[in-house]
Write a protein that holds these residues in place. Sequence first.
Motif, PDB file in Angstrom:
ATOM      1  N   GLY A  15       0.819  -1.215   0.000  1.00  0.00           N
ATOM      2  CA  GLY A  15       0.000   0.000   0.000  1.00  0.00           C
ATOM      3  C   GLY A  15       0.850   1.261   0.000  1.00  0.00           C
ATOM      4  N   ASP A  16       1.924   1.233   0.815  1.00  0.00           N
ATOM      5  CA  ASP A  16       2.839   2.379   0.851  1.00  0.00           C
ATOM      6  C   ASP A  16       3.505   2.572  -0.512  1.00  0.00           C
ATOM      7  OD1 ASP A  16       2.479   2.885   3.620  1.00  0.00           O
ATOM      8  OD2 ASP A  16       3.870   1.277   4.106  1.00  0.00           O
ATOM      9  N   ARG A  17       3.976   1.459  -1.093  1.00  0.00           N
ATOM     10  CA  ARG A  17       4.645   1.532  -2.397  1.00  0.00           C
ATOM     11  C   ARG A  17       3.693   2.050  -3.462  1.00  0.00           C
ATOM     12  NH1 ARG A  17       6.317  -3.265  -1.318  1.00  0.00           N
ATOM     13  NH2 ARG A  17       8.281  -3.208  -0.239  1.00  0.00           N
ATOM     14  N   ASP A  18       2.467   1.538  -3.479  1.00  0.00           N
ATOM     15  CA  ASP A  18       1.474   1.971  -4.469  1.00  0.00           C
ATOM     16  C   ASP A  18       1.190   3.474  -4.344  1.00  0.00           C
ATOM     17  OD1 ASP A  18       1.314  -0.628  -5.332  1.00  0.00           O
ATOM     18  OD2 ASP A  18      -0.597  -1.058  -4.339  1.00  0.00           O
ATOM     19  N   ALA A  19       1.081   3.952  -3.118  1.00  0.00           N
ATOM     20  CA  ALA A  19       0.833   5.384  -2.904  1.00  0.00           C
ATOM     21  C   ALA A  19       2.022   6.203  -3.410  1.00  0.00           C
ATOM     22  CB  ALA A  19       0.580   5.655  -1.421  1.00  0.00           C
ATOM     23  N   GLY A  20       3.229   5.723  -3.178  1.00  0.00           N
ATOM     24  CA  GLY A  20       4.420   6.420  -3.668  1.00  0.00           C
ATOM     25  C   GLY A  20       4.466   6.465  -5.187  1.00  0.00           C
ATOM     26  N   VAL A  21       4.128   5.354  -5.813  1.00  0.00           N
ATOM     27  CA  VAL A  21       4.116   5.298  -7.278  1.00  0.00           C
ATOM     28  C   VAL A  21       3.070   6.256  -7.840  1.00  0.00           C
ATOM     29  CG1 VAL A  21       3.528   3.809  -9.246  1.00  0.00           C
ATOM     30  CG2 VAL A  21       5.077   2.973  -7.463  1.00  0.00           C
ATOM     31  N   LEU A  33       8.737  16.148 -13.306  1.00  0.00           N
ATOM     32  CA  LEU A  33       9.818  15.175 -13.477  1.00  0.00           C
ATOM     33  C   LEU A  33      10.042  14.904 -14.954  1.00  0.00           C
ATOM     34  CD1 LEU A  33       8.772  12.462 -10.831  1.00  0.00           C
ATOM     35  CD2 LEU A  33      10.539  14.206 -10.571  1.00  0.00           C
ATOM     36  N   SER A  34      11.306  14.734 -15.330  1.00  0.00           N
ATOM     37  CA  SER A  34      11.614  14.308 -16.702  1.00  0.00           C
ATOM     38  C   SER A  34      11.357  12.805 -16.794  1.00  0.00           C
ATOM     39  CB  SER A  34      13.077  14.614 -17.032  1.00  0.00           C
ATOM     40  OG  SER A  34      13.931  13.779 -16.263  1.00  0.00           O
ATOM     41  N   HIS A  35      11.353  12.292 -18.018  1.00  0.00           N
ATOM     42  CA  HIS A  35      11.120  10.861 -18.219  1.00  0.00           C
ATOM     43  C   HIS A  35      12.213  10.030 -17.533  1.00  0.00           C
ATOM     44  CE1 HIS A  35       9.477   7.334 -20.118  1.00  0.00           C
ATOM     45  NE2 HIS A  35      10.703   6.996 -20.507  1.00  0.00           N
ATOM     46  N   GLU A  36      13.460  10.460 -17.669  1.00  0.00           N
ATOM     47  CA  GLU A  36      14.572   9.724 -17.064  1.00  0.00           C
ATOM     48  C   GLU A  36      14.492   9.742 -15.541  1.00  0.00           C
ATOM     49  OE1 GLU A  36      15.087  12.277 -19.326  1.00  0.00           O
ATOM     50  OE2 GLU A  36      15.296  10.921 -21.045  1.00  0.00           O
ATOM     51  N   GLU A  37      14.162  10.912 -14.998  1.00  0.00           N
ATOM     52  CA  GLU A  37      14.048  11.022 -13.542  1.00  0.00           C
ATOM     53  C   GLU A  37      12.873  10.186 -13.030  1.00  0.00           C
ATOM     54  OE1 GLU A  37      14.240  14.532 -10.162  1.00  0.00           O
ATOM     55  OE2 GLU A  37      13.542  15.047 -12.169  1.00  0.00           O
ATOM     56  N   MET A  38      11.790  10.153 -13.787  1.00  0.00           N
ATOM     57  CA  MET A  38      10.624   9.340 -13.431  1.00  0.00           C
ATOM     58  C   MET A  38      11.013   7.870 -13.372  1.00  0.00           C
ATOM     59  SD  MET A  38       7.423   8.990 -12.778  1.00  0.00           S
ATOM     60  CE  MET A  38       5.993   7.978 -13.050  1.00  0.00           C
ATOM     61  N   GLN A  44      13.382   3.215  -7.704  1.00  0.00           N
ATOM     62  CA  GLN A  44      13.715   3.395  -6.297  1.00  0.00           C
ATOM     63  C   GLN A  44      12.491   3.138  -5.410  1.00  0.00           C
ATOM     64  OE1 GLN A  44      15.285   7.310  -5.541  1.00  0.00           O
ATOM     65  NE2 GLN A  44      16.083   6.763  -3.533  1.00  0.00           N
ATOM     66  N   ALA A  45      11.325   3.631  -5.804  1.00  0.00           N
ATOM     67  CA  ALA A  45      10.107   3.437  -5.022  1.00  0.00           C
ATOM     68  C   ALA A  45       9.672   1.973  -5.010  1.00  0.00           C
ATOM     69  CB  ALA A  45       8.981   4.316  -5.564  1.00  0.00           C
ATOM     70  N   LEU A  46       9.779   1.317  -6.161  1.00  0.00           N
ATOM     71  CA  LEU A  46       9.338  -0.075  -6.254  1.00  0.00           C
ATOM     72  C   LEU A  46      10.268  -1.044  -5.517  1.00  0.00           C
ATOM     73  CD1 LEU A  46       8.111  -0.096  -9.951  1.00  0.00           C
ATOM     74  CD2 LEU A  46       6.698  -0.275  -7.894  1.00  0.00           C
ATOM     75  N   THR A  47      11.518  -0.658  -5.322  1.00  0.00           N
ATOM     76  CA  THR A  47      12.456  -1.530  -4.611  1.00  0.00           C
ATOM     77  C   THR A  47      12.653  -1.105  -3.161  1.00  0.00           C
ATOM     78  OG1 THR A  47      14.343  -0.240  -5.405  1.00  0.00           O
ATOM     79  CG2 THR A  47      13.694  -2.175  -6.704  1.00  0.00           C
ATOM     80  N   ALA A  48      11.994  -0.029  -2.719  1.00  0.00           N
ATOM     81  CA  ALA A  48      12.121   0.450  -1.337  1.00  0.00           C
ATOM     82  C   ALA A  48      11.550  -0.587  -0.376  1.00  0.00           C
ATOM     83  CB  ALA A  48      11.401   1.780  -1.175  1.00  0.00           C
ATOM     84  N   THR A  49      12.231  -0.776   0.735  1.00  0.00           N
ATOM     85  CA  THR A  49      11.737  -1.690   1.775  1.00  0.00           C
ATOM     86  C   THR A  49      11.442  -0.964   3.081  1.00  0.00           C
ATOM     87  OG1 THR A  49      13.986  -2.234   2.443  1.00  0.00           O
ATOM     88  CG2 THR A  49      12.937  -3.694   0.826  1.00  0.00           C
ATOM     89  N   THR A  50      11.974   0.257   3.243  1.00  0.00           N
ATOM     90  CA  THR A  50      11.727   1.024   4.464  1.00  0.00           C
ATOM     91  C   THR A  50      11.083   2.360   4.117  1.00  0.00           C
ATOM     92  OG1 THR A  50      13.867   2.135   4.445  1.00  0.00           O
ATOM     93  CG2 THR A  50      13.746   0.001   5.602  1.00  0.00           C
ATOM     94  N   HIS A  51      10.476   2.950   5.114  1.00  0.00           N
ATOM     95  CA  HIS A  51       9.813   4.234   4.930  1.00  0.00           C
ATOM     96  C   HIS A  51      10.817   5.296   4.487  1.00  0.00           C
ATOM     97  CE1 HIS A  51       7.734   7.967   6.055  1.00  0.00           C
ATOM     98  NE2 HIS A  51       6.660   7.305   5.716  1.00  0.00           N
ATOM     99  N   GLY A  52      12.012   5.284   5.055  1.00  0.00           N
ATOM    100  CA  GLY A  52      13.033   6.259   4.688  1.00  0.00           C
ATOM    101  C   GLY A  52      13.431   6.173   3.225  1.00  0.00           C
TER     102      GLY A  52
END
Length: 184
Positions: A15-21, A33-38, A44-52
Amino acid sequence: MTSLPEDLPRRIGEGDRDAGVRRLQEAYAEGHLSHEEMDARLHQALTATTHGELVEALGSLPAEPAGTASTIGAVSGRIKRRGVWRVPRFLKVESALGRVHLDLSRAVIEHPVVDIELQLGTGRARITVPRDSTVEFEALRAGWKDTRYRRPGRRSGPAAVGGPTIRISGAMGMGRLKIRHAWR
């Protein structure tokens, strides 16, 4: 027997990851955001495991529109939010006579800063924040009783860092606000 550190960063769920995406997609659609930055931030968001780590992927995005504010109100009775619930960027809680209990320990917090405005009459309030969060309540005016804030300390182990900042403002009439960090 192997002991685990007591101050492990708070892990995130789907749920956290989906909200970030979603937040990244909105920023891309708005031209922030540019396409590359996106692409880089999505990875980074999809592989994040912690809130930080998730907050880092969302860093430097513009503030969300003012429409993300929510108000919870009651004349009397109890206002209670706990378990898994989505915390808006701005939350206003109004109660003339009732008790308020906000438990953010398992809530989905998509923002690095959450502003909670309390407008309470005679009722008391209790707010439980995530273990890795920072709390600011200097903008809260208490009429009768002082705010009690239990910082993580020696008994509960050191506080983890990298979590959201919870800013509490507003006015308390005759009630008391108690703030504490979640144990886990």
